[in-house]
Design a protein around this motif. Structure first.
Motif, PDB file in Angstrom:
ATOM      1  N   ILE A 239       0.932  -1.469   0.107  1.00 29.94           N
ATOM      2  CA  ILE A 239      -0.164   0.200  -0.042  1.00 29.94           C
ATOM      3  C   ILE A 239       0.629   1.395  -0.053  1.00 29.94           C
ATOM      4  N   PHE A 240       1.782   1.494   0.279  1.00 30.90           N
ATOM      5  CA  PHE A 240       2.761   2.471   1.082  1.00 30.90           C
ATOM      6  C   PHE A 240       3.188   2.467  -0.767  1.00 30.90           C
ATOM      7  N   ALA A 241       3.492   1.515  -1.892  1.00 27.83           N
ATOM      8  CA  ALA A 241       4.834   1.860  -2.848  1.00 27.83           C
ATOM      9  C   ALA A 241       2.899   2.337  -3.465  1.00 27.83           C
TER      10      ALA A 241
ATOM     11  N   TYR B 256       5.137   8.433  13.603  1.00 26.77           N
ATOM     12  CA  TYR B 256       5.429   9.477  13.515  1.00 26.77           C
ATOM     13  C   TYR B 256       3.730   9.902  12.536  1.00 26.77           C
ATOM     14  N   PHE B 257       2.558   8.761  13.021  1.00 26.94           N
ATOM     15  CA  PHE B 257       1.390   8.477  12.622  1.00 26.94           C
ATOM     16  C   PHE B 257      -0.125   9.198  13.052  1.00 26.94           C
ATOM     17  N   ILE B 258      -0.748   9.401  12.744  1.00 28.34           N
ATOM     18  CA  ILE B 258      -1.809   9.537  13.059  1.00 28.34           C
ATOM     19  C   ILE B 258      -3.118   8.859  12.813  1.00 28.34           C
TER      20      ILE B 258
ATOM     21  N   HIS C 144       3.383   1.207  17.832  1.00 31.22           N
ATOM     22  CA  HIS C 144       2.550   0.471  17.290  1.00 31.22           C
ATOM     23  C   HIS C 144       2.160   1.267  15.830  1.00 31.22           C
ATOM     24  N   ASN C 145       2.501   0.668  14.686  1.00 30.84           N
ATOM     25  CA  ASN C 145       2.261   1.671  13.632  1.00 30.84           C
ATOM     26  C   ASN C 145       1.369   0.340  12.861  1.00 30.84           C
ATOM     27  N   PRO C 146      -0.002   1.399  13.147  1.00 27.99           N
ATOM     28  CA  PRO C 146      -0.480   2.574  12.339  1.00 27.99           C
ATOM     29  C   PRO C 146      -0.743   3.450  13.672  1.00 27.99           C
TER      30      PRO C 146
ATOM     31  N   PHE D 173      -2.151  -4.784  11.179  1.00 30.96           N
ATOM     32  CA  PHE D 173      -0.856  -5.851  11.183  1.00 30.96           C
ATOM     33  C   PHE D 173       0.083  -4.627  10.205  1.00 30.96           C
ATOM     34  N   TYR D 174       1.741  -3.938  10.694  1.00 28.63           N
ATOM     35  CA  TYR D 174       2.276  -3.715   9.684  1.00 28.63           C
ATOM     36  C   TYR D 174       2.636  -4.317   8.862  1.00 28.63           C
ATOM     37  N   ASP D 175       3.051  -3.477   7.316  1.00 24.04           N
ATOM     38  CA  ASP D 175       2.446  -5.013   6.223  1.00 24.04           C
ATOM     39  C   ASP D 175       3.487  -6.733   6.095  1.00 24.04           C
TER      40      ASP D 175
ATOM     41  N   VAL E  51      10.983  -0.164  16.471  1.00 24.49           N
ATOM     42  CA  VAL E  51      11.736   1.360  15.631  1.00 24.49           C
ATOM     43  C   VAL E  51      11.175   2.530  16.073  1.00 24.49           C
ATOM     44  N   TYR E  52      10.557   2.487  16.499  1.00 21.03           N
ATOM     45  CA  TYR E  52      10.189   3.785  16.739  1.00 21.03           C
ATOM     46  C   TYR E  52       9.968   4.292  17.825  1.00 21.03           C
ATOM     47  N   GLU E  53      11.906   3.167  19.165  1.00 17.73           N
ATOM     48  CA  GLU E  53      11.844   3.567  20.479  1.00 17.73           C
ATOM     49  C   GLU E  53      12.011   5.416  20.471  1.00 17.73           C
TER      50      GLU E  53
ATOM     51  N   LEU F 203       1.089  12.133   2.299  1.00 13.23           N
ATOM     52  CA  LEU F 203       0.933  11.844   4.295  1.00 13.23           C
ATOM     53  C   LEU F 203       0.610  11.033   4.575  1.00 13.23           C
ATOM     54  N   GLY F 204       1.477   9.679   2.847  1.00 12.72           N
ATOM     55  CA  GLY F 204       0.849   8.550   3.353  1.00 12.72           C
ATOM     56  C   GLY F 204       2.589   7.386   4.190  1.00 12.72           C
ATOM     57  N   GLN F 205       3.343   7.557   2.981  1.00  9.44           N
ATOM     58  CA  GLN F 205       4.457   5.948   3.299  1.00  9.44           C
ATOM     59  C   GLN F 205       4.336   7.408   3.914  1.00  9.44           C
ATOM     60  N   GLY F 206       5.832   6.393   5.368  1.00 10.91           N
ATOM     61  CA  GLY F 206       5.932   7.201   6.307  1.00 10.91           C
ATOM     62  C   GLY F 206       7.979   7.715   5.792  1.00 10.91           C
ATOM     63  N   PHE F 207       8.047   8.501   5.608  1.00  5.45           N
ATOM     64  CA  PHE F 207       9.600   8.779   5.268  1.00  5.45           C
ATOM     65  C   PHE F 207       9.269  10.851   5.612  1.00  5.45           C
TER      66      PHE F 207
ATOM     67  N   VAL G 288      -8.090   5.995   8.587  1.00  6.81           N
ATOM     68  CA  VAL G 288      -6.994   6.023   7.733  1.00  6.81           C
ATOM     69  C   VAL G 288      -5.905   7.134   8.172  1.00  6.81           C
ATOM     70  N   ARG G 289      -4.956   7.658   8.082  1.00  8.06           N
ATOM     71  CA  ARG G 289      -3.458   6.929   8.363  1.00  8.06           C
ATOM     72  C   ARG G 289      -2.872   8.293   8.036  1.00  8.06           C
ATOM     73  N   PHE G 290      -2.269   9.329   8.360  1.00 10.99           N
ATOM     74  CA  PHE G 290      -1.496  10.126   8.012  1.00 10.99           C
ATOM     75  C   PHE G 290      -0.292  10.299   8.594  1.00 10.99           C
TER      76      PHE G 290
ATOM     77  N   GLY H  99      16.425   4.050  10.592  1.00 11.11           N
ATOM     78  CA  GLY H  99      15.688   5.416   9.625  1.00 11.11           C
ATOM     79  C   GLY H  99      14.542   6.241  10.246  1.00 11.11           C
ATOM     80  N   LYS H 100      14.413   5.359  11.309  1.00 10.91           N
ATOM     81  CA  LYS H 100      13.162   6.642  12.024  1.00 10.91           C
ATOM     82  C   LYS H 100      13.847   7.113  13.232  1.00 10.91           C
ATOM     83  N   SER H 101      14.916   6.728  13.826  1.00  7.98           N
ATOM     84  CA  SER H 101      15.247   8.122  15.078  1.00  7.98           C
ATOM     85  C   SER H 101      16.410   8.748  14.565  1.00  7.98           C
TER      86      SER H 101
END
Ligand code: PMP
Ligand code: GLN
Length: 389
Positions: free
Chosen positions: A19-21, A320-322, A174-176, A125-127, A205-207, A35-39, A366-368, A235-237
């Protein structure tokens, strides 16, 4: 088709394009705010980038680095675990560097599961969890985090453990949903893991992205170190998601098992970035504090903006998701909503519905992401608000 048979292995049936791609491609095609894929849309610390350039120039890691990771990075990971979490980890036997957390998850599932084993994981689940469990021939068993609180129901967890349950796949923050597990929740989960002799793979990963409460590593709880595989990522930190530097920390036998699988996935992870991330992990506390404070502010900016635009907003404690609910617009199909949003309003988001097995549970969620520059977040909110009025 060859010989009348579908090309794709049946285990991967239905996984298609992530879904991210799909959503990032849609953002590029429509020129929308993504505001989709988290980067992040700003790179991480300059000195970390310079460290990577220096490593490349000095020929550090330009040829195959050691399979477990370069010693500088393994030591830095061990020091990080002690500095932030009070965990003692042997850099030589209890650390494995991977190609992002994604490879760590895949290698852990392939190494630790037998066909037919059951894995209990939080739904949504994270995909990649669902795909990696499937590739290992195992079965996922969802423990649904339900709106509005998105907390795990521990009685439900207990009821889902069977003789076939091999491991618990946790994710905190937890994502999302943005849920950060509390000490009480983790302790209850840990007691079940010990009582039923389960392995725990925990994706942390979001520690460093916790805004409310605190990040408690599962491995720090009594009885858990010996049965826990902890996964994290640079990546995230450090806002270098494209570098794909991740890692596993676990007792030596578990690291050996995961490394066995990793050897035949990527053999080793890219070299020069490992030296740079070794430096990143040693950044002073002010880096981590400022990063977190900045993202907390962005969370509030986007959460308030989405609420003003008419969304029901679930304010996350971490990541970093709402997660929002689109029901106030009379919409009930998150996937259709996200596919139409770029054409309608020039903004891309991710439908949480695709992270659920239960089609009802996440249908209108829906996640932003808010890991974007303030002006980008403001522009996105402005577009959504204009659309709602
Ligand atoms: N786990 C979770 C929960 C994630 O959100 C992500 C994506 N950022 C990953 C793992 C993958 O991390 P990496 O980019 O390091 O492979
Ligand atoms: N983890 C990122 C997210 O949830 C995406 C990473 C990926 O595209 N696999 O948005």
């Amino acid at each position: 088709m060859t010989q009348g048979r579908p090309l794709l292995n049946r285990r991967l049936d239905g996984f298609g394009t992530t879904i991210f791609a799909e959503m990032s491609a849609l953002a590029v095609r429509t020129g929308s705010i993504n505001l989709g894929q988290g980067f992040p849309d700003t790179d991480g610390p300059e000195e970390v980038r310079e460290a990577a350039v220096r490593a490349l120039r000095e020929g550090k890691g330009n040829q195959y680095p050691p399979g477990p990771g370069v010693p500088e990075l393994r030591t830095a990971i061990a020091d990080h675990q002690r500095r932030f979490h009070g965990l003692a980890v042997d850099p030589d036997t209890e650390v494995l560097v991977t190609a992002g957390a994604t490879e760590a998850i895949a290698a852990a599932m392939l190494a630790l599961l037998e066909p037919g084993d059951e894995v209990i994981a939080f739904e949504p689940f994270y995909d990649s969890y669902a795909a990696c469990i499937a590739m290992a021939g195992a079965q996922r068993v969802p423990l649904t985090l339900r709106a509005p609180a998105f907390r795990p129901d521990l009685d439900e967890l207990r009821s889902k453990i069977t003789p076939r349950t091999r491991l618990l796949l946790l994710n905190t923050p937890h994502n999302p949903t943005g849920t950060v597990l509390t000490r009480e929740e983790l302790t209850a989960i840990a007691e079940l893991a010990v009582a039923h002799d389960l392995l725990v793979v925990t994706d942390e990963v979001y520690e460093h992205l916790v805004f409310e409460g605190e990040h408690i590593p599962m491995a720090s709880l009594p009885g858990m170190r010996e049965r826990t595989v902890t996964i994290s990522s640079a990546g995230k930190s450090f806002s270098y998601t494209g570098w794909k530097v991740g890692w596993v920390t676990a007792p030596a036998p578990l690291v050996t098992a995961v490394r066995t699988a990793k050897q035949y996935l990527t053999y080793v992870s890219a070299g020069p970035f490992q030296y740079a991330i070794a430096e990143a992990l040693r950044l002073p506390d002010t880096y981590f504090d400022t990063f977190r404070a900045d993202l907390r502010r962005k969370r509030d900016l986007l959460a308030d903006g989405l609420r003003a635009a008419g969304f029901e907003v679930h304010r996350p404690q971490g990541t970093y998701f709402i997660t929002t609910d689109i029901s106030p617009f009379g919409e009930t199909d998150a996937l259709a909503f996200c596919r139409a949003l770029p054409e309608r309003h020039g903004v891309v988001a991710v439908p949480n519905s695709v992270f659920y097995d239960d089609p009802e549970a996440g249908r209108s969620l829906v996640r932003f992401t808010f890991c974007k520059r303030d002006e980008v977040l403001r522009e996105a909110v402005g577009r959504l608000r204009r659309a709602a009025s």
